[in-house]
Write a protein that holds these residues in place. Structure first.
Motif, short mmCIF file in Angstrom:
data_model
loop_
_atom_site.label_atom_id
_atom_site.label_comp_id
_atom_site.label_asym_id
_atom_site.label_seq_id
_atom_site.Cartn_x
_atom_site.Cartn_y
_atom_site.Cartn_z
N GLU A 99 48.49 45.28 27.82
CA GLU A 99 49.11 44.93 29.14
C GLU A 99 48.61 45.07 30.17
N GLU A 100 47.90 46.25 30.35
CA GLU A 100 46.90 46.66 31.31
C GLU A 100 46.00 45.34 31.84
N ARG A 108 46.09 42.36 30.75
CA ARG A 108 46.95 40.98 31.08
C ARG A 108 47.24 41.10 32.54
N ARG A 109 47.54 42.25 32.91
CA ARG A 109 47.99 42.40 34.51
C ARG A 109 46.71 42.22 35.14
N ALA A 110 45.69 42.80 34.66
CA ALA A 110 44.33 42.62 35.56
C ALA A 110 43.99 41.25 35.55
N GLU A 111 43.90 40.50 34.39
CA GLU A 111 43.66 39.15 34.42
C GLU A 111 44.35 38.47 35.18
N GLU A 112 45.63 38.49 35.39
CA GLU A 112 46.72 37.95 36.32
C GLU A 112 46.19 37.97 37.67
N ALA A 113 46.02 39.10 38.24
CA ALA A 113 45.78 39.71 39.22
C ALA A 113 44.38 39.06 39.76
#
Length: 252
Positions: free
Chosen positions: A116-117, A119-124
């Motif tokens: 999840e972390e 994924r969020r980093a990738e989105e950011a």
């Protein structure tokens, strides 16, 4: 009838030979009785020795019985120990399996959090890359002249927004302008709560002065009535509060 036979009631007369034979048998019988009545010296000695020996006492002991009981009990005790060892091994395996399951569950949860972390980093990172791309395109774009009309104001505003990574579309901006000011860059609201508080909404997208100052984009006019400056500041505010001006469908 012969003279040797007697009439009924009398015994038969013995001949001389018969008498001699009978006497011999009697003599032999008497001799045998005499010999058996007189013990020999060997027999006497043996009898005397046997008589002289004291009677041996018979000793009884419980030791063999104890040994037998031990032989019976020991295998039972050994079987009990084996059962305890087997149960202990099973319990140890069960505890090890429970620990392994807990470790797997914790590892899965940690992996899920890590994913999840990531994924969020990738989105950011993707959003940052998109903003960087828009800025790069804006820098490469050849300056062009825009008409001094609503269409020109919106298009010029979009070019500046791309340069600063501010989202928004032509349709979304125009729709909100028509609702807020009907396309009049000098529009002012003198009747709502902001007006009563002394900070009336102004311009194409009806921005109050504090918001215009807070979200003003460098390179644009600082005049709140300037169409392009008003549009860009309003879209910058909407991006911060709603994600994009396209998501605004009423007073904001």
């Amino acid at each position: 009838m012969s003279k040797h036979f007697l009439t009924h009631g009398h015994g038969r007369a013995l001949s001389r030979h018969h008498k001699i034979a009978a006497a011999g048998v009697a003599a032999l019988g008497a001799a045998a009785i005499g010999l058996s009545a007189v013990p020999s010296s060997a027999s006497t000695t043996a009898t005397t020795s046997e008589t002289a020996l004291p009677a041996a006492k018979v000793a009884y002991s419980t030791e063999p019985i104890k040994n037998v009981r031990a032989d019976i009990t020991d295998p039972t005790a050994g079987a009990g120990l084996k059962i305890e060892k087997i149960e202990a091994r099973f319990e140890a395996k069960r505890e090890a399996a429970a620990r392994a399951a807990a470790e797997r569950k914790a590892a899965a949860a940690a992996a899920e959090r890590k994913a999840e972390e990531a994924r969020r980093a990738e989105e950011a990172a993707s959003r940052a890359a998109e903003r960087a791309r828009l800025k790069a395109e804006a820098r490469k774009a050849v300056p062009k002249a825009y008409s001094d009309t609503l269409d020109g104001w919106i298009r010029e505003s979009l070019a500046i927004m791309r340069k600063h990574g501010i989202p928004g579309s032509y349709e979304g901006i125009r729709r909100n302008i028509m609702r807020e000011s009907s396309g009049n860059p000098k529009a002012i609201n003198l009747w709502d709560i902001n007006a009563r508080n002394g900070i009336p909404s102004k311009g194409l997208l009806q921005v109050i002065p504090p918001t215009f100052e807070a979200y003003h984009v460098p390179g644009t006019s600082k005049n709140i009535y300037d169409p392009v400056a008003n549009i860009v500041a309003a879209c910058n505010y909407a991006a911060d509060k709603y994600g994009t001006m396209d998501n605004v469908d009423s007073a904001y």
